[in-house]
Enzyme design. Structure first.
Site, PDB file in Angstrom:
ATOM      1  N   PHE A   1       6.082   9.171 -72.005  1.00 20.11           N
ATOM      2  CA  PHE A   1       6.286  10.525 -71.469  1.00 20.11           C
ATOM      3  C   PHE A   1       7.729  11.029 -71.535  1.00 20.11           C
ATOM      4  CE2 PHE A   1       3.081   8.317 -68.656  1.00 20.11           C
ATOM      5  CZ  PHE A   1       2.012   8.626 -69.479  1.00 20.11           C
ATOM      6  N   CYS A   2       8.472  10.646 -72.549  1.00 15.63           N
ATOM      7  CA  CYS A   2       9.867  11.114 -72.677  1.00 15.63           C
ATOM      8  C   CYS A   2      10.669  10.823 -71.409  1.00 15.63           C
ATOM      9  CB  CYS A   2       9.947  12.602 -73.019  1.00 15.63           C
ATOM     10  SG  CYS A   2       9.261  12.974 -74.622  1.00 15.63           S
TER      11      CYS A   2
END
Ligand code: PLP
Length: 416
Positions: free
Chosen positions: A365-366
């Site tokens: 998720f970055c």
């Protein structure tokens, strides 16, 4: 069925905060990009026949577009509680807004963040920035910031600026961070604070003045307004003193014949070089106006009911483990990350899509430092050795239904 007057009833009238979608496809990935609100689609459709240049033409179409763009700036600024002397700069997204601010901070600024941030709020900051460990609860975040700022002020030149950069809600866990308290601590130590509101703003009102934050960054595409606009809003002084983010047409007030004979504009124009994204700005303003007129407490209450249903359902599945930074009862927005024990997360996401027409996100998720830490924490909490190295994320918002949540839970149940 015919009505009494003999005419068949038409489809229910659409409302500004209805979202577009495709029948049969279950979108539980709002945190990546939310679906388009009717308000945004209508505003764009209405303006398209008039589409022309902004700030560059004398014709009627161009004048109307310029007006629409500047009205959008006003509407979005009002929606986020901007102070009268703040600048609101249209950007591409939150990443772009935070990179702009990173380029605008005065030389020697120390930026203080937490390791739990999205990459957009970890990576743009200059060398020498301070990254605090992820705290175990919101109060711990406030204490850690106070301690770090005390130390920083003792060790470094007190005249040098400090900027605190925090998220309002985690894109991994949905947990809310104590923004107003962090702002109080920052200001007590003479620091400024920027709020990454990418995940908070779609779920709850965010008011710059009420939270007393100096800058705020958001993405239109997470706020039901695709078409590619984001926003940086906040204090004018650093922005007016900084080199233009994009050097070029529109960012200047005078260009002479010599190579460096340039006077840069002040105000938003300084950082909006090139032709601006009119449709993105207008779409975002339309959603802001629609949300401003809506009963946000009622919207939040129905989202929270769905979130509780989803989290309770996950908790009841012995093979599914929720990820969390803080305690289970910490206030959060409609985002839940989890893992299916013994199953590769990418494979689970692909099966949900192929077999159940459910769209979720998988990966880290970055927010790699946070996601990895939470996966380790989940393994420790549950004692399970079969948790995968990446996670799944379901996220909800306007238009999400209990039937969709139940479909996800039923699909996950089959993976036990
Ligand atoms: C908390 C947070 N900040 C920043 C970003 C970056 O947003 P964008 O990709 O729109 O620039 C995201 C995107 O997921 C996010 O969740």
């Amino acid at each position: 069925m015919p009505t009494r007057s003999g005419t068949a009833p038409g489809p229910a009238p659409s409302r500004p905060l209805d979202v577009l979608g495709v029948p049969g496809e279950i979108n539980l990935d709002y945190a990546a990009s939310a679906p388009c609100a009717r308000a945004a689609a209508d505003a764009v459709a209405e303006l398209l026949p008039w589409y022309a240049s902004v700030h560059r033409g004398a014709g009627a179409l161009s004048r109307r577009c310029t007006l629409a763009y500047e009205r959008a700036r006003q509407t979005v600024g009002d929606f986020f509680g901007a102070r009268a002397d703040d600048h609101l700069i249209f950007t591409r997204n939150t990443t772009d807004a935070l990179n702009l601010l990173a380029r605008a901070v005065p030389a020697g600024t120390t930026v203080v963040t937490f390791a739990g941030e999205h990459h957009a709020n970890l990576l743009p900051w200059p060398r020498g920035s301070v990254r605090l460990p992820v705290p175990t609860d919101p109060a711990g975040a406030v204490r850690a910031l106070a301690a770090a700022l005390t130390e920083l002020r003792r060790d470094s030149n007190a005249a040098l600026p400090v900027l605190v950069a925090v998220t309002g809600a985690s894109n991994v866990t949905g947990e809310r961070w104590p923004v107003a308290e962090l702002a109080r601590v920052a200001h007590r130590h003479g620091a400024r604070i920027v709020l990454d509101a990418a995940q908070l703003a779609p779920h709850t009102p965010v008011d710059l003045l009420a939270l007393d934050v100096d800058y705020l960054a958001v993405s239109g595409h997470k706020l039901y307004a695709p078409f590619g606009a984001g926003v940086l809003v906040g204090r004018a002084d650093w922005l007016d003193a900084a080199p233009p983010y994009l050097a070029g047409g529109g960012a200047t007030s005078h260009v002479g014949p010599a190579t460096h004979d340039v006077t840069w504009a002040t105000g938003p124009a300084r950082h909006e070089g090139g032709t601006p994204n009119l449709l993105g700005a207008v779409a975002l303003a339309a959603v802001c106006a629609a949300l401003a007129g809506a009963d946000r407490a009622a919207l939040a209450a129905s989202e929270q009911a769905l979130l509780t249903r989803l989290r309770n359902g996950i908790a009841a599945l012995r093979h599914v483990v929720e990820l969390r930074t803080f305690g289970p009862d910490t206030p959060r927005v409609g985002i839940v990350s989890f893992v299916v024990a013994g199953r590769d997360s990418a494979e689970v996401a692909a099966r949900l899509a192929a077999d159940h027409r459910i769209g979720v996100r998988d990966g880290l998720f970055c927010a790699h430092p946070l996601a990895r830490r939470l996966l380790t924490e989940a393994a420790g909490r549950t004692g399970r050795r079969d948790l995968p190295p990446t996670a799944l994320r379901a996220s909800i918002g306007l238009g999400s239904t209990s039937a969709q949540v139940d479909r996800l839970l039923a699909a996950l149940a089959t993976l036990g």
